[in-house]
Design a protein around this motif. Structure first.
Motif, mmCIF file in Angstrom:
data_model
loop_
_atom_site.group_PDB
_atom_site.id
_atom_site.type_symbol
_atom_site.label_atom_id
_atom_site.label_comp_id
_atom_site.label_asym_id
_atom_site.label_seq_id
_atom_site.Cartn_x
_atom_site.Cartn_y
_atom_site.Cartn_z
ATOM 1 N N GLU A 311 0.820 -1.220 0.000
ATOM 2 C CA GLU A 311 0.000 0.000 0.000
ATOM 3 C C GLU A 311 0.849 1.263 0.000
ATOM 4 O OE1 GLU A 311 -3.188 0.133 2.840
ATOM 5 O OE2 GLU A 311 -3.380 -2.054 2.867
ATOM 6 N N ASN A 312 1.815 1.354 0.921
ATOM 7 C CA ASN A 312 2.685 2.533 0.956
ATOM 8 C C ASN A 312 4.159 2.150 1.015
ATOM 9 O OD1 ASN A 312 2.926 1.606 3.562
ATOM 10 N ND2 ASN A 312 2.473 3.561 4.552
ATOM 11 N N GLY A 313 4.467 0.902 0.702
ATOM 12 C CA GLY A 313 5.832 0.396 0.702
ATOM 13 C C GLY A 313 5.814 -1.112 0.615
ATOM 14 N N LEU A 314 6.990 -1.722 0.750
ATOM 15 C CA LEU A 314 7.097 -3.173 0.669
ATOM 16 C C LEU A 314 7.878 -3.693 1.868
ATOM 17 C CD1 LEU A 314 7.943 -3.558 -3.142
ATOM 18 C CD2 LEU A 314 5.699 -3.834 -2.035
ATOM 19 N N LEU A 315 7.390 -4.776 2.468
ATOM 20 C CA LEU A 315 8.042 -5.426 3.602
ATOM 21 C C LEU A 315 8.612 -6.766 3.156
ATOM 22 C CD1 LEU A 315 5.308 -4.698 6.301
ATOM 23 C CD2 LEU A 315 7.540 -3.593 6.117
ATOM 24 N N VAL A 316 9.829 -7.048 3.583
ATOM 25 C CA VAL A 316 10.518 -8.262 3.152
ATOM 26 C C VAL A 316 11.259 -8.882 4.329
ATOM 27 C CG1 VAL A 316 10.769 -7.505 0.757
ATOM 28 C CG2 VAL A 316 12.522 -6.898 2.437
ATOM 29 N N LYS A 317 11.621 -10.133 4.169
ATOM 30 C CA LYS A 317 12.403 -10.820 5.203
ATOM 31 C C LYS A 317 13.636 -11.511 4.628
ATOM 32 C CE LYS A 317 8.779 -11.601 8.653
ATOM 33 N NZ LYS A 317 8.004 -12.615 9.418
ATOM 34 N N THR A 318 13.492 -12.198 3.503
ATOM 35 C CA THR A 318 14.589 -12.991 2.955
ATOM 36 C C THR A 318 15.301 -12.237 1.837
ATOM 37 O OG1 THR A 318 13.251 -14.047 1.236
ATOM 38 C CG2 THR A 318 13.231 -15.055 3.433
ATOM 39 N N GLN A 319 16.504 -12.708 1.484
ATOM 40 C CA GLN A 319 17.232 -12.079 0.388
ATOM 41 C C GLN A 319 16.473 -12.206 -0.926
ATOM 42 O OE1 GLN A 319 21.379 -13.094 0.039
ATOM 43 N NE2 GLN A 319 21.890 -12.060 1.959
ATOM 44 N N ASP A 320 15.807 -13.337 -1.131
ATOM 45 C CA ASP A 320 15.005 -13.491 -2.348
ATOM 46 C C ASP A 320 13.880 -12.464 -2.400
ATOM 47 O OD1 ASP A 320 16.552 -15.568 -3.263
ATOM 48 O OD2 ASP A 320 15.201 -17.155 -2.557
ATOM 49 N N GLU A 321 13.268 -12.178 -1.250
ATOM 50 C CA GLU A 321 12.206 -11.170 -1.213
ATOM 51 C C GLU A 321 12.770 -9.772 -1.465
ATOM 52 O OE1 GLU A 321 10.354 -11.784 2.586
ATOM 53 O OE2 GLU A 321 9.132 -13.455 1.870
ATOM 54 N N TRP A 322 13.958 -9.485 -0.929
ATOM 55 C CA TRP A 322 14.612 -8.206 -1.224
ATOM 56 C C TRP A 322 14.837 -8.059 -2.723
ATOM 57 C CZ3 TRP A 322 15.469 -3.825 1.295
ATOM 58 C CH2 TRP A 322 15.452 -3.813 2.693
ATOM 59 N N LEU A 323 15.367 -9.083 -3.350
ATOM 60 C CA LEU A 323 15.646 -9.031 -4.782
ATOM 61 C C LEU A 323 14.374 -8.803 -5.587
ATOM 62 C CD1 LEU A 323 18.296 -11.853 -5.259
ATOM 63 C CD2 LEU A 323 18.521 -9.496 -6.061
ATOM 64 N N ALA A 324 13.340 -9.563 -5.264
ATOM 65 C CA ALA A 324 12.087 -9.460 -6.018
ATOM 66 C C ALA A 324 11.470 -8.073 -5.855
ATOM 67 C CB ALA A 324 11.119 -10.549 -5.555
ATOM 68 N N ALA A 325 11.480 -7.543 -4.630
ATOM 69 C CA ALA A 325 10.868 -6.240 -4.382
ATOM 70 C C ALA A 325 11.621 -5.133 -5.109
ATOM 71 C CB ALA A 325 10.830 -5.961 -2.881
ATOM 72 N N LEU A 326 12.933 -5.128 -5.003
ATOM 73 C CA LEU A 326 13.715 -4.073 -5.628
ATOM 74 C C LEU A 326 13.651 -4.159 -7.154
ATOM 75 C CD1 LEU A 326 16.807 -4.054 -3.244
ATOM 76 C CD2 LEU A 326 15.056 -2.284 -3.447
ATOM 77 N N GLU A 327 13.706 -5.363 -7.698
ATOM 78 C CA GLU A 327 13.628 -5.503 -9.153
ATOM 79 C C GLU A 327 12.268 -5.033 -9.669
ATOM 80 O OE1 GLU A 327 14.594 -8.717 -12.724
ATOM 81 O OE2 GLU A 327 14.589 -9.388 -10.634
ATOM 82 N N ALA A 328 11.199 -5.369 -8.942
ATOM 83 C CA ALA A 328 9.866 -4.929 -9.355
ATOM 84 C C ALA A 328 9.765 -3.410 -9.352
ATOM 85 C CB ALA A 328 8.815 -5.537 -8.434
ATOM 86 N N LEU A 329 10.312 -2.757 -8.335
ATOM 87 C CA LEU A 329 10.238 -1.301 -8.252
ATOM 88 C C LEU A 329 11.088 -0.631 -9.326
ATOM 89 C CD1 LEU A 329 10.350 -0.800 -4.382
ATOM 90 C CD2 LEU A 329 8.429 -0.271 -5.884
ATOM 91 N N ILE A 330 12.248 -1.198 -9.620
ATOM 92 C CA ILE A 330 13.090 -0.633 -10.681
ATOM 93 C C ILE A 330 12.360 -0.664 -12.017
ATOM 94 C CG2 ILE A 330 15.176 -1.027 -12.052
ATOM 95 C CD1 ILE A 330 16.536 -1.971 -9.455
ATOM 96 N N ARG A 331 11.700 -1.760 -12.305
ATOM 97 C CA ARG A 331 11.089 -1.954 -13.626
ATOM 98 C C ARG A 331 9.726 -1.280 -13.757
ATOM 99 N NH1 ARG A 331 14.433 -5.238 -16.173
ATOM 100 N NH2 ARG A 331 15.603 -6.841 -15.034
#
Length: 373
Positions: A311-331
């Motif tokens: 809703e107003n950001g992304l919450l993550v826990k694992t390195q895979d989740e970090w990668l997925a979140a950042l890649e989605a925001l970049i693209r």
């Protein structure tokens, strides 16, 4: 007709004014508001700028020892005048080293004390927290200083709901209030275009003491650089290198703070999964939100109370989740826009200085009314 005497407040704090985020973006920015309530405010810092310049750098032991000596001389002076003040506001500790002698003396002499505490400082020494670049200072720290102040202050202001619950169980008067970090949203203004017309900038801001949290993302950034085109911008007070990543390192300055943060497109707030961070206020996330940035943050502690995932950001826990979140925001610039606009609205509504000022006012009024001078 005799004039009414203005109440006098002595602020006892670790760092020089205007340099440490834990002071700048908490109580320091309310001094003018407190003066408008009638307080005359005197600030007594433990560190001077000479000490601050070396405190979080390795080595420089003679300068640090002289800084400790100067700090203790200032505290001896404070003991001789503390009884003349109507209210003493203490941030973190009276002295950073030794026993709780100075804290006990201030408590004995002061009419009223508000104790402002951040991070989970009541954990046993060595549990949690970031790397300490001051092994000498670390060894000299005395246990129980913060715990004594939490127990005996007339009111405790805490940096997180988790820490507040612990303090409520400890403070003899059961007088504890969680007050969030806050920012001047009239100064911290969005500037990102939410566009992919240029290279997307992922940003982090912090100090040497929080550098280990940034290091948690080193493998994430290196893998992300193989998948997407971005620049990593680090704002801090230390040098940094990250092979394989387009990296820009900027020295923090108050004069360029807003301009530098406005250069971010995405903010990252990594934290370790340990009990220490339960006391953290989520300040970095609040800063990013004020600038209208989508923040990616570790899902722990206060952070999920600030960021609503998706809703107003992304919450993550694992390195895979970090990668997925950042890649989605970049693209996806539209995703950045949607999250960033919502984040900005939340920051103005809940974490602006206008929104938070009333909470400090209530604490000040409560302490001044409930404790006999």
């Amino acid at each position: 007709m005799a004039s009414v005497r203005r109440p006098r407040m002595l602020v006892i704090c670790p760092y020089p004014e205007g340099v440490a985020a834990g002071q700048r973006l908490k109580y320091e920015q309310y001094f003018d508001d407190w003066r408008s309530l009638g307080f005359d405010i005197i600030v007594s810092t433990y560190m001077d700028m000479a000490m601050w310049d070396v405190a979080y750098r390795k080595g420089h032991y003679p300068a640090k020892l002289f800084g400790l000596a100067r700090g203790h001389m200032r505290r001896i002076r404070d003991l001789m005048r503390v009884a003349r003040y109507d209210l003493v506001f203490i941030h973190m500790w009276v002295t950073p080293v030794g026993t709780s002698f100075f804290e006990r003396m201030v408590r004995t002499l002061a009419r009223r004390i508000i104790f402002d505490v951040e991070d989970n400082v009541i954990l046993p020494e060595g549990q949690g927290g970031a790397e300490n670049p001051n092994p000498l200072l670390q060894r000299m720290k005395g246990p129980g200083k913060a715990l004594y102040m939490i127990r005996n202050a007339d009111h405790v202001i805490t940096s997180s709901p988790f820490l507040n619950e612990t303090c409520l169980a400890t403070n003899e008067k059961k007088a504890c209030t969680y007050i969030s970090s806050s920012v001047d949203t009239d100064r911290f203004l969005p500037a990102t275009s939410y566009s992919n017309d240029r290279k997307v900038v992922i940003g982090w801001t912090g100090t040497f003491s929080s550098r280990p949290y940034l290091d948690l993302l080193r493998p994430v950034f290196q893998e992300l650089a193989r998948r997407a085109d971005f620049r990593l911008k680090v704002i801090g007070n230390f040098d940094y290198a990250l092979p394989g990543v387009d990296l820009e390192v900027v020295r923090w300055s108050r004069e360029k703070e807003v301009e530098d943060l406005q250069g971010f497109d995405i903010g990252v707030y990594p934290l370790p999964m340990d009990d220490w961070v339960l006391g953290k206020s989520g300040l970095k996330a609040i800063q990013y939100m004020a600038f209208g940035l989508p923040a990616v943050a570790t899902d722990i502690g206060t952070t999920p109370m600030l960021i609503r995932h998706g809703e107003n950001g992304l919450l993550v826990k694992t390195q895979d989740e970090w990668l997925a979140a950042l890649e989605a925001l970049i693209r996806d610039p539209d995703l950045r826009r949607r999250l960033g606009v919502a984040a900005r609205a939340d920051a103005v509504r809940n974490y602006s200085t206008r929104a938070v000022a009333a909470q400090y006012r209530r604490v000040l009024a409560s302490v001044m009314e409930s404790v006999n001078g």
